[in-house]
Design a protein around this motif. Structure first.
Motif, PDB file in Angstrom:
ATOM      1  N   TRP A 101       0.833  -1.202   0.000  1.00  0.00           N
ATOM      2  CA  TRP A 101       0.000   0.000   0.000  1.00  0.00           C
ATOM      3  C   TRP A 101       0.872   1.260   0.000  1.00  0.00           C
ATOM      4  O   TRP A 101       0.586   2.221  -0.698  1.00  0.00           O
ATOM      5  CB  TRP A 101      -0.883  -0.050   1.233  1.00  0.00           C
ATOM      6  CG  TRP A 101      -2.001   0.932   1.345  1.00  0.00           C
ATOM      7  CD1 TRP A 101      -2.216   2.062   0.611  1.00  0.00           C
ATOM      8  CD2 TRP A 101      -3.079   0.865   2.280  1.00  0.00           C
ATOM      9  NE1 TRP A 101      -3.356   2.693   1.033  1.00  0.00           N
ATOM     10  CE2 TRP A 101      -3.904   1.974   2.066  1.00  0.00           C
ATOM     11  CE3 TRP A 101      -3.412  -0.026   3.296  1.00  0.00           C
ATOM     12  CZ2 TRP A 101      -5.045   2.232   2.809  1.00  0.00           C
ATOM     13  CZ3 TRP A 101      -4.551   0.221   4.032  1.00  0.00           C
ATOM     14  CH2 TRP A 101      -5.357   1.333   3.795  1.00  0.00           C
ATOM     15  N   PHE A 102       1.944   1.251   0.766  1.00  0.00           N
ATOM     16  CA  PHE A 102       2.791   2.435   0.920  1.00  0.00           C
ATOM     17  C   PHE A 102       4.158   2.290   0.246  1.00  0.00           C
ATOM     18  O   PHE A 102       5.092   3.011   0.585  1.00  0.00           O
ATOM     19  CB  PHE A 102       2.964   2.753   2.411  1.00  0.00           C
ATOM     20  CG  PHE A 102       1.673   3.107   3.078  1.00  0.00           C
ATOM     21  CD1 PHE A 102       0.979   4.252   2.748  1.00  0.00           C
ATOM     22  CD2 PHE A 102       1.130   2.260   4.038  1.00  0.00           C
ATOM     23  CE1 PHE A 102      -0.229   4.566   3.354  1.00  0.00           C
ATOM     24  CE2 PHE A 102      -0.069   2.562   4.657  1.00  0.00           C
ATOM     25  CZ  PHE A 102      -0.759   3.721   4.312  1.00  0.00           C
ATOM     26  N   GLN A 103       4.268   1.402  -0.729  1.00  0.00           N
ATOM     27  CA  GLN A 103       5.552   1.125  -1.356  1.00  0.00           C
ATOM     28  C   GLN A 103       6.204   2.349  -2.002  1.00  0.00           C
ATOM     29  O   GLN A 103       7.426   2.437  -2.065  1.00  0.00           O
ATOM     30  CB  GLN A 103       5.436  -0.005  -2.365  1.00  0.00           C
ATOM     31  CG  GLN A 103       4.658   0.330  -3.610  1.00  0.00           C
ATOM     32  CD  GLN A 103       4.475  -0.894  -4.503  1.00  0.00           C
ATOM     33  OE1 GLN A 103       4.935  -1.976  -4.179  1.00  0.00           O
ATOM     34  NE2 GLN A 103       3.791  -0.715  -5.610  1.00  0.00           N
ATOM     35  N   ARG A 104       5.422   3.320  -2.434  1.00  0.00           N
ATOM     36  CA  ARG A 104       6.006   4.535  -3.046  1.00  0.00           C
ATOM     37  C   ARG A 104       6.825   5.332  -2.037  1.00  0.00           C
ATOM     38  O   ARG A 104       7.668   6.126  -2.420  1.00  0.00           O
ATOM     39  CB  ARG A 104       4.921   5.418  -3.649  1.00  0.00           C
ATOM     40  CG  ARG A 104       4.275   4.791  -4.871  1.00  0.00           C
ATOM     41  CD  ARG A 104       3.359   5.722  -5.573  1.00  0.00           C
ATOM     42  NE  ARG A 104       2.472   6.408  -4.639  1.00  0.00           N
ATOM     43  CZ  ARG A 104       1.319   6.928  -4.948  1.00  0.00           C
ATOM     44  NH1 ARG A 104       0.884   6.870  -6.182  1.00  0.00           N
ATOM     45  NH2 ARG A 104       0.584   7.525  -4.037  1.00  0.00           N
ATOM     46  N   SER A 105       6.598   5.123  -0.750  1.00  0.00           N
ATOM     47  CA  SER A 105       7.339   5.835   0.290  1.00  0.00           C
ATOM     48  C   SER A 105       8.486   5.008   0.868  1.00  0.00           C
ATOM     49  O   SER A 105       9.141   5.448   1.812  1.00  0.00           O
ATOM     50  CB  SER A 105       6.395   6.224   1.429  1.00  0.00           C
ATOM     51  OG  SER A 105       5.370   7.064   0.956  1.00  0.00           O
ATOM     52  N   ALA A 106       8.745   3.836   0.321  1.00  0.00           N
ATOM     53  CA  ALA A 106       9.716   2.904   0.896  1.00  0.00           C
ATOM     54  C   ALA A 106      11.140   3.454   0.942  1.00  0.00           C
ATOM     55  O   ALA A 106      11.939   3.014   1.776  1.00  0.00           O
ATOM     56  CB  ALA A 106       9.695   1.579   0.143  1.00  0.00           C
ATOM     57  N   GLN A 107      11.480   4.400   0.085  1.00  0.00           N
ATOM     58  CA  GLN A 107      12.832   4.956   0.095  1.00  0.00           C
ATOM     59  C   GLN A 107      13.097   5.777   1.360  1.00  0.00           C
ATOM     60  O   GLN A 107      14.220   5.873   1.821  1.00  0.00           O
ATOM     61  CB  GLN A 107      13.057   5.826  -1.151  1.00  0.00           C
ATOM     62  CG  GLN A 107      13.009   5.046  -2.444  1.00  0.00           C
ATOM     63  CD  GLN A 107      14.060   3.959  -2.508  1.00  0.00           C
ATOM     64  OE1 GLN A 107      15.220   4.176  -2.159  1.00  0.00           O
ATOM     65  NE2 GLN A 107      13.668   2.765  -2.931  1.00  0.00           N
ATOM     66  N   ASN A 108      12.064   6.365   1.908  1.00  0.00           N
ATOM     67  CA  ASN A 108      12.172   7.129   3.161  1.00  0.00           C
ATOM     68  C   ASN A 108      11.730   6.193   4.288  1.00  0.00           C
ATOM     69  O   ASN A 108      10.570   6.188   4.685  1.00  0.00           O
ATOM     70  CB  ASN A 108      11.301   8.376   3.084  1.00  0.00           C
ATOM     71  CG  ASN A 108      11.396   9.243   4.315  1.00  0.00           C
ATOM     72  OD1 ASN A 108      11.923   8.838   5.350  1.00  0.00           O
ATOM     73  ND2 ASN A 108      10.854  10.450   4.220  1.00  0.00           N
ATOM     74  N   VAL A 109      12.647   5.385   4.787  1.00  0.00           N
ATOM     75  CA  VAL A 109      12.328   4.290   5.709  1.00  0.00           C
ATOM     76  C   VAL A 109      11.556   4.739   6.950  1.00  0.00           C
ATOM     77  O   VAL A 109      10.528   4.147   7.279  1.00  0.00           O
ATOM     78  CB  VAL A 109      13.598   3.490   6.082  1.00  0.00           C
ATOM     79  CG1 VAL A 109      13.300   2.434   7.142  1.00  0.00           C
ATOM     80  CG2 VAL A 109      14.189   2.839   4.839  1.00  0.00           C
TER      81      VAL A 109
END
Length: 183
Positions: free
Chosen positions: A53-61
């Protein structure tokens, strides 16, 4: 772990703990880490779904982890309830069912909302404990599952150890609270 009571106020997630009332943000690192661990360990289907669901934010752990915890809490603990804490001192989750306005129509229902508990109990142990939950005694379980009474006792003892409980009534309560045998 301490008692936690989550609630939504003006579309933000808040928490009451130890008499302290605070808004939950990604700055609440320890709380987010503790909650994330419990979600990942005991509700892996919910964790997997929330990660997608939130994979687009995965770079900002830190933000990604916060989003997972925030949504899990919104789906399961969004109502201020003074009778039962959302998470008690033993770490047991007490879900508030049906709070979500689209409950039952949401594609995340029974995955994120009202998630299935994963206790790492083996399949054999789970069969025995389901029968305990259904009210069978050890001899009935041994007979129906073609096990020795000694094996049944060992399975029960193993489960109690894994869950940190000591008696049948605690197990029944634990299974009910954590949706252990929900369909």
């Amino acid at each position: 772990m301490r008692d936690l009571e989550f609630y939504i106020y003006e579309d933000e997630l808040w928490c009451i703990s130890g008499g302290k009332n605070e808004q939950i943000t990604e700055q609440n690192v320890e709380l987010v880490k503790d909650m994330l661990y419990k979600i990942r360990e005991f509700y892996p289907e919910a964790y997997k779904d929330l990660s997608k669901w939130f994979q687009r934010s995965a770079q900002n752990v830190p933000y990604f982890q916060y989003l997972i915890v925030d949504q899990f809490c919104r789906c399961n603990f969004g109502k201020l309830d003074s009778t039962t804490k959302d998470i008690d001192t033993k770490g047991s989750f007490n879900f508030e069912k049906g709070y979500c306005p689209i409950y039952g129509r949401c594609p995340h229902a029974n995955i994120v909302c009202n998630p299935k508990f994963n206790s790492r109990i083996s399949d054999a142990e789970m069969r025995v404990m389901k029968m305990i939950y259904d009210g069978c005694n050890n001899d009935e379980i041994a007979d129906r599952l073609y096990l020795s009474p000694h094996t049944v006792k060992n399975h029960i003892k193993s489960v109690y150890t894994k869950l940190g409980i000591h008696e049948k009534s605690e197990f029944i309560q634990y299974a009910h609270k954590n949706n252990l045998f929900k369909d």
